[in-house]
Design an enzyme around this catalytic site. Sequence first.
Site, PDB file in Angstrom:
ATOM      1  N   VAL A 172     -21.007  58.417  12.588  1.00  0.00           N
ATOM      2  CA  VAL A 172     -20.771  59.484  13.556  1.00  0.00           C
ATOM      3  C   VAL A 172     -21.812  60.582  13.319  1.00  0.00           C
ATOM      4  O   VAL A 172     -22.081  60.954  12.172  1.00  0.00           O
ATOM      5  CB  VAL A 172     -19.346  60.064  13.405  1.00  0.00           C
ATOM      6  CG1 VAL A 172     -19.126  61.242  14.347  1.00  0.00           C
ATOM      7  CG2 VAL A 172     -18.307  58.978  13.643  1.00  0.00           C
ATOM      8  N   THR A 232     -26.326  60.751  10.889  1.00  0.00           N
ATOM      9  CA  THR A 232     -24.908  60.394  10.899  1.00  0.00           C
ATOM     10  C   THR A 232     -24.274  60.503   9.521  1.00  0.00           C
ATOM     11  O   THR A 232     -24.949  60.565   8.497  1.00  0.00           O
ATOM     12  CB  THR A 232     -24.721  58.957  11.422  1.00  0.00           C
ATOM     13  OG1 THR A 232     -25.362  58.040  10.532  1.00  0.00           O
ATOM     14  CG2 THR A 232     -25.291  58.793  12.817  1.00  0.00           C
ATOM     15  N   ASP A 233     -22.941  60.486   9.546  1.00  0.00           N
ATOM     16  CA  ASP A 233     -22.193  60.447   8.297  1.00  0.00           C
ATOM     17  C   ASP A 233     -21.956  58.980   7.908  1.00  0.00           C
ATOM     18  O   ASP A 233     -22.471  58.064   8.556  1.00  0.00           O
ATOM     19  CB  ASP A 233     -20.893  61.239   8.411  1.00  0.00           C
ATOM     20  CG  ASP A 233     -19.937  60.704   9.462  1.00  0.00           C
ATOM     21  OD1 ASP A 233     -20.076  59.544   9.900  1.00  0.00           O
ATOM     22  OD2 ASP A 233     -19.028  61.463   9.861  1.00  0.00           O
ATOM     23  N   ALA A 234     -21.146  58.753   6.890  1.00  0.00           N
ATOM     24  CA  ALA A 234     -20.907  57.396   6.394  1.00  0.00           C
ATOM     25  C   ALA A 234     -20.235  56.495   7.429  1.00  0.00           C
ATOM     26  O   ALA A 234     -20.353  55.273   7.360  1.00  0.00           O
ATOM     27  CB  ALA A 234     -20.065  57.450   5.119  1.00  0.00           C
TER      28      ALA A 234
END
Length: 127
Positions: A11, A6-8
């Site tokens: 997501v 995931t991103d920060a």
Amino acid sequence: MYYEDTDAAGVIYYANYLRYCERARTEWLRAAGFEQQALLTEQRIGFVVRSVAGDYLSAGMLDDALHVTTGVETLRGASMVFVQKVMRGDEVLFRGRFVIACVDLDRKRPTPLPADMRTKLEKLVQA
């Protein structure tokens, strides 16, 4: 999904859907009776992605349980077209169409699918 996927914001990073599909194609071929390592060493062929078209339909999130559906849409002389979906339950998050070419590893050129593979895969092509 895992934190590393995931991103920060939690997501799933878009490129990871391609990784999930790659893994699912490998498992699909294995379930159909084809070990890619054996194809590499015994027949000197491999598979490469020639093209991909994908639709990102909904965001996957950290801790989502995902599964990938995989099927062959078309067999061609030296390639096959896979259709895949990354799902969260019944919801489609990503839909992709992958043209996978069979390549002679020594010549670095497309080569026809082996006859035994073609015969087996023809039975698995989606109608």
